[in-house]
Motif scaffolding. Structure first.
Motif, PDB file in Angstrom:
ATOM      1  N   PRO A  12       0.451  -1.001   0.103  1.00  0.00           N
ATOM      2  CA  PRO A  12      -0.458  -0.036  -0.596  1.00  0.00           C
ATOM      3  C   PRO A  12       0.769   1.359   0.120  1.00  0.00           C
ATOM      4  O   PRO A  12       0.691   2.201  -0.041  1.00  0.00           O
ATOM      5  N   GLY A  80       0.317  -1.132  -7.031  1.00  0.00           N
ATOM      6  CA  GLY A  80       0.075  -0.750  -6.095  1.00  0.00           C
ATOM      7  C   GLY A  80      -1.196  -1.694  -4.993  1.00  0.00           C
ATOM      8  O   GLY A  80      -1.826  -3.067  -5.928  1.00  0.00           O
ATOM      9  N   ASP A  82      -1.600  -5.299  -4.130  1.00  0.00           N
ATOM     10  CA  ASP A  82      -1.192  -6.732  -4.730  1.00  0.00           C
ATOM     11  C   ASP A  82      -2.221  -6.529  -5.674  1.00  0.00           C
ATOM     12  O   ASP A  82      -3.336  -6.193  -6.305  1.00  0.00           O
ATOM     13  N   VAL A  85      -5.492  -8.153  -6.451  1.00  0.00           N
ATOM     14  CA  VAL A  85      -6.985  -7.083  -6.360  1.00  0.00           C
ATOM     15  C   VAL A  85      -7.108  -5.876  -6.817  1.00  0.00           C
ATOM     16  O   VAL A  85      -5.877  -5.242  -6.375  1.00  0.00           O
ATOM     17  N   THR A 115      -2.477  -6.294   0.295  1.00  0.00           N
ATOM     18  CA  THR A 115      -3.442  -5.072  -0.082  1.00  0.00           C
ATOM     19  C   THR A 115      -4.020  -3.859   0.937  1.00  0.00           C
ATOM     20  O   THR A 115      -4.282  -4.257   1.783  1.00  0.00           O
ATOM     21  N   ALA A 116      -4.481  -3.000   0.013  1.00  0.00           N
ATOM     22  CA  ALA A 116      -5.336  -2.231   0.899  1.00  0.00           C
ATOM     23  C   ALA A 116      -6.085  -2.277   2.725  1.00  0.00           C
ATOM     24  O   ALA A 116      -5.792  -2.115   2.908  1.00  0.00           O
ATOM     25  N   TYR A 164     -13.386  -0.743  -2.321  1.00  0.00           N
ATOM     26  CA  TYR A 164     -11.940   0.023  -3.202  1.00  0.00           C
ATOM     27  C   TYR A 164     -12.686   1.170  -3.938  1.00  0.00           C
ATOM     28  O   TYR A 164     -13.933   0.824  -4.367  1.00  0.00           O
ATOM     29  N   ASN A 165     -12.324   2.029  -4.345  1.00  0.00           N
ATOM     30  CA  ASN A 165     -12.424   2.399  -5.728  1.00  0.00           C
ATOM     31  C   ASN A 165     -14.030   3.618  -5.262  1.00  0.00           C
ATOM     32  O   ASN A 165     -14.599   3.469  -6.046  1.00  0.00           O
ATOM     33  N   ALA A 195     -10.113   4.401   5.781  1.00  0.00           N
ATOM     34  CA  ALA A 195      -8.781   4.362   5.385  1.00  0.00           C
ATOM     35  C   ALA A 195      -7.938   4.974   4.193  1.00  0.00           C
ATOM     36  O   ALA A 195      -8.563   4.606   3.253  1.00  0.00           O
ATOM     37  N   ALA A 197      -4.773   6.226   2.128  1.00  0.00           N
ATOM     38  CA  ALA A 197      -2.968   7.003   2.030  1.00  0.00           C
ATOM     39  C   ALA A 197      -2.272   5.268   3.238  1.00  0.00           C
ATOM     40  O   ALA A 197      -1.338   6.149   4.004  1.00  0.00           O
ATOM     41  N   ILE A 198      -3.673   4.158   3.620  1.00  0.00           N
ATOM     42  CA  ILE A 198      -2.402   3.614   4.699  1.00  0.00           C
ATOM     43  C   ILE A 198      -1.363   3.520   4.189  1.00  0.00           C
ATOM     44  O   ILE A 198      -0.886   3.039   2.823  1.00  0.00           O
ATOM     45  N   ARG A 200       1.502   4.946   4.024  1.00  0.00           N
ATOM     46  CA  ARG A 200       1.943   6.597   3.714  1.00  0.00           C
ATOM     47  C   ARG A 200       2.337   7.303   4.410  1.00  0.00           C
ATOM     48  O   ARG A 200       1.835   7.233   5.396  1.00  0.00           O
ATOM     49  N   MET A 222      -9.503   9.304  -4.328  1.00  0.00           N
ATOM     50  CA  MET A 222      -9.347   7.950  -4.465  1.00  0.00           C
ATOM     51  C   MET A 222      -8.203   6.930  -3.875  1.00  0.00           C
ATOM     52  O   MET A 222      -8.277   5.918  -4.587  1.00  0.00           O
ATOM     53  N   ALA A 223      -7.344   7.866  -3.262  1.00  0.00           N
ATOM     54  CA  ALA A 223      -6.540   7.082  -2.298  1.00  0.00           C
ATOM     55  C   ALA A 223      -7.572   6.464  -1.357  1.00  0.00           C
ATOM     56  O   ALA A 223      -6.792   6.145   0.117  1.00  0.00           O
ATOM     57  N   THR A 224      -8.561   6.337  -0.523  1.00  0.00           N
ATOM     58  CA  THR A 224      -9.600   6.056   0.665  1.00  0.00           C
ATOM     59  C   THR A 224      -9.972   4.865   0.373  1.00  0.00           C
ATOM     60  O   THR A 224     -10.413   4.099  -0.710  1.00  0.00           O
ATOM     61  N   LEU A 225      -9.836   3.808   1.601  1.00  0.00           N
ATOM     62  CA  LEU A 225     -11.063   2.455   1.640  1.00  0.00           C
ATOM     63  C   LEU A 225     -11.461   2.033   2.710  1.00  0.00           C
ATOM     64  O   LEU A 225     -11.200   2.995   3.870  1.00  0.00           O
TER      65      LEU A 225
END
Ligand code: SAH
Length: 263
Positions: A12, A80, A82, A85, A115-116, A164-165, A195, A197-198, A200, A222-225
């Motif tokens: 990630p 990025g 996995d 995924v 994976t995120a 995701y996304n 969550a 940019a985990i 980073r 976009m960087a959020t799960l």
């Protein structure tokens, strides 16, 4: 043709979450293929060529990687998290299946990455302790109706749901719509995790209730799960610290009872 292709997961974020095996695959490659920002995470080396591309051209990028490998290069395709995924590994196999039959002779391997949702879960506690699922909210590659049918089914089955996304400039409303669907099936106090940019330097983790999350859906990016808890997911409040979120491993209620109770 003595080339090879490895599809590598970068994890990630920072390098400490890159597996030694993935690092070795990158170190051994002559050519690196991937979306520009992922390639930027890998320090430049004079004897390695980077082939950066736009995020939207996955199949073209996969074909390019296969062609380079067929030309004898040792190719690493980087993704990025996995690579299997919501990422490049499926695109490579799609290109392989439809492409030059000679490519089938190439050695191809996948190196997994964190994976995120696993990185995010680790930061939050143990929200994936029970049954869970992952859904991509991007409908670039599938109709939105497919997303809603799957979300409804996952909500009815009382899974913890990882999104995701969740949102992008071109898709500003989908996360709000998904959380609205959740509101019809789950209690307002259900934990929801944003969550971002985990792994980073600018990572952030927000633990919200379902009703709070609806109000701030547009703050995801976009960087959020996003993770929506199941009916059994719990929060442990701590003075001055973010709460721990976990889902117990044992389930005593049937999901049917849960959904009937709320509809
Ligand atoms: N292959 C990647 C996922 C690609 S889809 C993986 O396994 O993680 C891209 C989505 O993944 C993003 O929109 C976001 O929802 C999530 N994501 C990727 N990296 C993340 C990170 N460091 N923190 C939080 N979410 C992340």
């Amino acid at each position: 043709m003595s080339g090879s292709l490895t599809i590598v997961g970068l994890g990630p974020g920072e390098a400490q979450w890159l597996t030694p095996a993935a690092q070795a695959a990158i170190a051994a490659s002559s050519d690196l293929v991937g979306y520009g920002p992922y390639l930027d995470r890998i320090p430049a080396r004079e004897d390695q060529t980077k082939h950066a591309s736009d995020n939207r051209v996955e199949i073209a990028r996969a074909e390019q990687a296969l062609r380079l490998a067929a030309d004898g290069k040792t190719v690493a395709v980087v993704s990025g998290g996995d690579p299997g995924v919501f990422a490049m590994a499926a695109a490579v196999f799609e290109a392989l299946e439809a492409g030059d039959p000679a490519w089938l002779a190439l050695p191809i391997a996948v190196e997994p990455g964190i994976t995120a949702m696993l990185a995010a879960a680790a930061r939050a506690g143990a929200p994936l302790g029970g049954d869970f699922c992952a859904i991509s909210l991007s409908h670039n590659l599938k109709p939105w109706e497919v997303v809603t049918v799957r979300l409804e089914a996952a909500l009815a089955a009382d899974f913890v749901i990882c999104l995701y996304n969740p949102i992008s400039k071109a898709r500003p409303w989908q996360l709000g719509a998904a959380l609205e669907l959740a509101r019809r099936r789950r209690a307002p106090g259900t934990p929801v995790i944003f969550a971002r940019a985990i792994g980073r330097t600018d990572e952030s983790l927000r633990v919200l209730s379902l009703s709070e999350s609806i109000a701030v859906a547009s703050s995801a990016d976009m960087a959020t799960l996003v993770m929506i808890g199941a009916s059994s997911t719990r929060m442990i409040a701590r003075e001055g610290k973010s709460p721990i979120v976990y889902t117990p491993r044992s389930v005593t209620k049937s999901p049917c009872a849960t959904s009937q109770g709320r509809t």
